[in-house]
Design a protein around this motif. Structure first.
Motif, PDB file in Angstrom:
ATOM      1  N   VAL A 134     -35.747   0.378   4.430  1.00 16.88           N
ATOM      2  CA  VAL A 134     -35.160   1.206   5.488  1.00 16.88           C
ATOM      3  C   VAL A 134     -36.259   1.783   6.376  1.00 16.88           C
ATOM      4  O   VAL A 134     -36.194   1.729   7.603  1.00 16.88           O
ATOM      5  N   GLY A 135     -37.295   2.340   5.747  1.00 16.14           N
ATOM      6  CA  GLY A 135     -38.394   2.900   6.521  1.00 16.14           C
ATOM      7  C   GLY A 135     -39.093   1.867   7.371  1.00 16.14           C
ATOM      8  O   GLY A 135     -39.405   2.107   8.548  1.00 16.14           O
ATOM      9  N   SER A 136     -39.338   0.706   6.790  1.00 15.58           N
ATOM     10  CA  SER A 136     -39.990  -0.369   7.531  1.00 15.58           C
ATOM     11  C   SER A 136     -39.157  -0.817   8.719  1.00 15.58           C
ATOM     12  O   SER A 136     -39.671  -1.052   9.820  1.00 15.58           O
ATOM     13  N   SER A 137     -37.852  -0.923   8.522  1.00 19.82           N
ATOM     14  CA  SER A 137     -36.970  -1.373   9.590  1.00 19.82           C
ATOM     15  C   SER A 137     -36.879  -0.359  10.724  1.00 19.82           C
ATOM     16  O   SER A 137     -36.602  -0.718  11.871  1.00 19.82           O
ATOM     17  N   ARG A 149     -26.528  -3.161  10.241  1.00 17.00           N
ATOM     18  CA  ARG A 149     -25.739  -4.006   9.342  1.00 17.00           C
ATOM     19  C   ARG A 149     -26.644  -4.823   8.424  1.00 17.00           C
ATOM     20  O   ARG A 149     -26.381  -4.941   7.213  1.00 17.00           O
ATOM     21  N   GLN A 150     -27.697  -5.392   9.008  1.00 14.40           N
ATOM     22  CA  GLN A 150     -28.619  -6.175   8.185  1.00 14.40           C
ATOM     23  C   GLN A 150     -29.364  -5.299   7.186  1.00 14.40           C
ATOM     24  O   GLN A 150     -29.583  -5.697   6.033  1.00 14.40           O
ATOM     25  N   ILE A 151     -29.763  -4.104   7.619  1.00 16.65           N
ATOM     26  CA  ILE A 151     -30.441  -3.188   6.702  1.00 16.65           C
ATOM     27  C   ILE A 151     -29.513  -2.834   5.540  1.00 16.65           C
ATOM     28  O   ILE A 151     -29.928  -2.812   4.372  1.00 16.65           O
ATOM     29  N   ALA A 152     -28.254  -2.549   5.871  1.00 15.90           N
ATOM     30  CA  ALA A 152     -27.282  -2.202   4.822  1.00 15.90           C
ATOM     31  C   ALA A 152     -27.098  -3.358   3.838  1.00 15.90           C
ATOM     32  O   ALA A 152     -26.980  -3.141   2.627  1.00 15.90           O
ATOM     33  N   ALA A 179     -26.221 -14.360   2.357  1.00 13.68           N
ATOM     34  CA  ALA A 179     -25.598 -15.310   3.285  1.00 13.68           C
ATOM     35  C   ALA A 179     -25.045 -14.572   4.512  1.00 13.68           C
ATOM     36  O   ALA A 179     -25.170 -15.044   5.648  1.00 13.68           O
ATOM     37  N   CYS A 180     -24.447 -13.411   4.297  1.00 17.64           N
ATOM     38  CA  CYS A 180     -23.953 -12.599   5.417  1.00 17.64           C
ATOM     39  C   CYS A 180     -25.107 -12.137   6.300  1.00 17.64           C
ATOM     40  O   CYS A 180     -24.993 -12.123   7.532  1.00 17.64           O
ATOM     41  N   LEU A 181     -26.201 -11.768   5.675  1.00 22.10           N
ATOM     42  CA  LEU A 181     -27.376 -11.342   6.428  1.00 22.10           C
ATOM     43  C   LEU A 181     -27.891 -12.470   7.323  1.00 22.10           C
ATOM     44  O   LEU A 181     -28.172 -12.271   8.512  1.00 22.10           O
ATOM     45  N   ALA A 182     -28.008 -13.664   6.749  1.00 20.60           N
ATOM     46  CA  ALA A 182     -28.482 -14.809   7.534  1.00 20.60           C
ATOM     47  C   ALA A 182     -27.523 -15.115   8.678  1.00 20.60           C
ATOM     48  O   ALA A 182     -27.956 -15.461   9.791  1.00 20.60           O
ATOM     49  N   HIS A 183     -26.233 -14.979   8.438  1.00 25.31           N
ATOM     50  CA  HIS A 183     -25.240 -15.238   9.495  1.00 25.31           C
ATOM     51  C   HIS A 183     -25.397 -14.234  10.643  1.00 25.31           C
ATOM     52  O   HIS A 183     -25.359 -14.625  11.821  1.00 25.31           O
ATOM     53  N   LEU A 184     -25.576 -12.968  10.320  1.00 23.16           N
ATOM     54  CA  LEU A 184     -25.748 -11.959  11.356  1.00 23.16           C
ATOM     55  C   LEU A 184     -27.022 -12.194  12.164  1.00 23.16           C
ATOM     56  O   LEU A 184     -27.042 -12.005  13.386  1.00 23.16           O
ATOM     57  N   GLY A 210     -27.758 -10.758  19.131  1.00 19.21           N
ATOM     58  CA  GLY A 210     -27.563  -9.318  19.194  1.00 19.21           C
ATOM     59  C   GLY A 210     -28.763  -8.609  18.598  1.00 19.21           C
ATOM     60  O   GLY A 210     -29.905  -9.078  18.674  1.00 19.21           O
ATOM     61  N   THR A 211     -28.503  -7.466  17.993  1.00 19.01           N
ATOM     62  CA  THR A 211     -29.589  -6.710  17.373  1.00 19.01           C
ATOM     63  C   THR A 211     -29.998  -7.384  16.076  1.00 19.01           C
ATOM     64  O   THR A 211     -29.185  -7.567  15.170  1.00 19.01           O
ATOM     65  N   ARG A 212     -31.264  -7.772  15.995  1.00 16.48           N
ATOM     66  CA  ARG A 212     -31.756  -8.516  14.834  1.00 16.48           C
ATOM     67  C   ARG A 212     -32.793  -7.705  14.071  1.00 16.48           C
ATOM     68  O   ARG A 212     -33.448  -6.816  14.624  1.00 16.48           O
ATOM     69  N   LEU A 213     -32.964  -8.079  12.827  1.00 16.66           N
ATOM     70  CA  LEU A 213     -33.973  -7.476  11.971  1.00 16.66           C
ATOM     71  C   LEU A 213     -35.245  -8.315  11.961  1.00 16.66           C
ATOM     72  O   LEU A 213     -36.346  -7.791  11.774  1.00 16.66           O
TER      73      LEU A 213
END
Length: 490
Positions: A85-88, A227-230, A263-268, A273-276
Motif C-alpha cells: 500500500v505504501g509503495s503504491s 482496485r488493484q491495490i485491494a 487473474a482479476c488484477l491482471a484483467h484490470l 485506465g488507472t494502472r498499478l
C-alpha cells in the motif's frame, strides 16, 4: 552543479535539479551535491532493511513472550502487505507533497508503528504495529527509487540502483546486532524503541537535503489504482488466513482464491485506465513481463530463506538469536557484494547473470531443504556449508538485480516512468508477502505448530524449501529466454 531545489512546477525545471555533468562513475555519485542525495536515499533503504532483519531476529523471542506461534509469518505477511500500500502511494505522495514532506510523513508513520510494536502486550497489537511500519517502509523504499530519476542523470541510474541494493549489506551488520543483542538480553522490545529513535535523525536529514517539489505540473499527479491495490492486499491476507488454518480444505481454498484474485488484477491492468504497473507489464509477449517474472522468482527464493532461516537455525541447530540473525543475513551481504561488483557490467555479462542468478538460487534452496531439516550440534564446522550457501544465493541475485531494475525503467514507456519506479518496490514487496504467506501455510501443514517441537520444525524446514525450489527453476527458464534473444541479435 546545482544544489538548490526547483521553485517552479514544470518538468523542464525539475530536470535542472539533476547534476549538470554526465559522468557515470562511482565518484560522480558521491561528489558535490550528489553525495548528500546519495546518503539520504541510502539511509531510507537502510532504515527499512534494518527493521526487516532486526524483526526477523527478535520475532522468535517475541512470540515466545506474547504468544501467537501459529501467526508467526503474519508479522512478515502483514508488514509486506502494508508496504505494498505504501509503495503504491509513493508516486502520489511525491507529487502531492514533494520529496521533503513525503519523506517526513513516511518516517512519522514508520516510527509510530515501531512504538506500537515496542509496547505490544499481545500478538494483535504487534501485528497492528507491523502494519504501520509496513506502510512507512513501503513509502520510503519506493520513493528512493523514484527520486533517483529526479536528482540523477540517466547515466548514473545503474550505479544508484546498485548503491541502494548494497545498503542491504550495511543493514546486515546493524539489524541482527540490534535484534540479537536485545533478544539475548531478554528485552526484545528495546529493539523497536531503537528503531523509533533512529527515525529522528533520518527525518532531519531528508528534510534538509531532498528537493521540495518534483517539478510536476499542477493536476498531473498520478491516480491511485485502488482496485488493484485491494486485490494485492486481499490476496496476501487471504493466503495468510488460510495458511493459519489446520484444515487442508481451507488451505486449498485459500490458494484457489488467491489465483482468482491475481487473474482479476491482471484483467484490470490490461483494461487500461488507472494502472498499478506500466502498460503491458502483465502481457507475457511484452518486453516488460519477463523482467517482472524474473524479479518475482528471485525475490520469492530469497525471501522464503530470509523469513524461515533464523527460526530453523535456532530450533534445529542450537544457534543464539544473534548468531542465527547474522548467519541468515549473509545472503544479503552476498547480494550487496554482487550488486557493487557487477554494477558496470557489459550487456553480455548481464545476460549471463540473469541465468546464473536463479541457477544458484535453485542449488542453494535445494541444499537447505536437505541440510537445515536435519538437526546438528551447531558448531562452526556444521554451519560452514550453510554460510557458503547463503553467500552463493545472495551473490547470484545481487549480480542481476540492479540491471533488472534499470531495464524496467528504460523499457517502460516514457509516460509510465513514474509507475515503473513505484512498481520496482511494489512487485518485490508483493512477492515477499506471498512468500511469507505460502511458506507459512506449508510450514503449518508440515507440522510447525502441531505437533510442533523438533519434529514439526524438521518437517517444516524440508517442505518449505523443497516446494519453493520451483521458483528459481522457473527463473532459470525466464533467464534463458533473455540469453536466447541476445544470441539471436548477435
Amino acid at each position: 552543479m546545482r544544489s538548490d531545489t526547483p521553485s517552479r512546477s514544470s518538468p523542464a525545471h525539475a530536470a535542472e535539479a539533476r547534476p549538470a555533468h554526465t559522468a557515470t562513475g562511482w565518484a560522480a555519485l558521491f561528489s558535490g551535491g550528489n553525495a548528500a542525495r546519495s546518503i539520504t536515499l541510502s539511509a531510507g533503504v537502510v532504515l527499512h532493511a534494518i527493521n526487516l532483519y532486526m524483526a526477523m531476529t527478535v520475532l522468535p523471542s517475541a512470540v515466545r513472550d506474547i504468544g501467537g506461534m501459529r501467526y508467526y509469518t503474519w508479522n512478515t505477511s502483514l508488514f509486506v502487505a502494508a508496504s505494498i500500500v505504501g509503495s503504491s502511494l509513493s508516486a502520489r505522495a511525491l507529487g502531492r507533497f514533494g520529496p521533503r514532506t513525503a519523506y517526513a510523513i513516511a518516517v512519522a508513520i514508520f516510527a509510530t508503528g515501531a512504538v506500537l510494536c515496542a509496547t505490544a502486550p499481545a500478538m494483535p497489537a504487534m501485528l497492528a504495529g507491523r502494519v504501520m511500519q509496513g506502510v512507512g517502509s513501503g513509502l520510503l523504499v519506493s520513493m528512493a527509487y523514484a527520486v533517483i530519476r529526479l536528482v540523477f542523470p540517466p547515466g548514473l541510474w545503474p550505479r544508484a540502483m546498485s548503491m541502494l541494493s548494497s545498503m542491504w549489506g550495511v543493514a546486515t551488520l546493524i539489524g541482527p546486532a540490534i535484534g540479537g543483542l536485545f533478544a539475548g538480553l531478554g528485552v526484545w522490545r528495546a529493539a523497536f524503541w531503537t528503531l523509533a529513535a533512529l527515525s529522528i535523525p533520518f527525518a532531519v536529514l531528508a528534510t534538509c537535503v531532498l528537493p521540495r517539489t518534483t517539478g510536476a505540473e499542477a493536476g498531473s499527479f498520478p491516480g491511485i489504482a485502488w482496485r488493484q491495490i485491494a486485490l494485492m492486499v486481499g490476496s496476501v491476507l487471504c493466503l495468510a488466513v488460510a495458511g493459519a488454518s489446520p484444515h487442508g480444505w481451507e488451505n486449498l481454498a485459500g490458494c484457489l482464491i488467491v489465483l482468482g484474485l491475481f487473474a482479476c488484477l491482471a484483467h484490470l491492468e490490461r483494461q487500461g485506465g488507472t494502472r498499478l504497473l506500466p502498460a503491458r507489464a502483465l502481457v507475457w509477449g511484452s518486453s516488460l513481463a519477463p523482467l517482472y517474472a524474473l524479479m518475482g522468482c528471485l525475490a520469492l527464493t530469497v525471501e522464503v530463506i530470509e523469513i524461515f532461516a533464523p527460526l530453523f537455525l535456532q530450533d534445529l541447530h542450537r544457534q543464539s538469536p544473534l548468531t542465527a540473525g547474522y548467519l541468515s543475513v549473509l545472503m544479503a551481504a552476498g547480494w550487496s557484494t554482487g550488486s557493487i561488483l557487477n554494477a558496470g557490467a557489459p550487456p553480455a555479462r548481464v545476460a549471463r547473470a540473469l541465468v546464473a542468478a536463479p541457477a544458484l538460487g535453485l542449488a542453494g534452496i535445494l541444499f537447505l531443504a536437505f541440510y537445515l531439516s536435519v538437526p546438528t550440534d551447531g558448531t562452526w564446522q556444521a554451519m560452514a556449508p550453510v554460510c557458503v550457501t547463503f553467500l552463493m544465493v545472495g551473490l547470484g541475485v545481487g549480480t542481476a538485480w540492479p540491471h533488472l531494475l534499470t531495464r524496467v525503467l528504460l523499457t517502460a514507456q516514457p509516460a509510465d516512468r513514474d509507475l515503473a519506479s513505484a512498481s520496482l518496490t511494489t512487485v518485490q514487496l508483493y512477492t515477499t508477502a506471498l512468500a511469507g504467506a505460502w511458506a507459512g501455510m506449508i510450514a503449518n501443514i508440515a507440522g510447525l505448530a502441531d505437533p510442533g517441537g523438533m519434529v514439526g520444525a524438521e518437517r517444516a524446514a524440508f517442505w518449505v524449501f523443497a516446494l519453493f525450489a520451483i521458483m528459481p527453476a522457473m527463473g532459470i527458464l525466464t533467464g534463458c529466454s533473455f540469453l536466447k534473444k541476445r544470441t539471436k541479435k548477435l
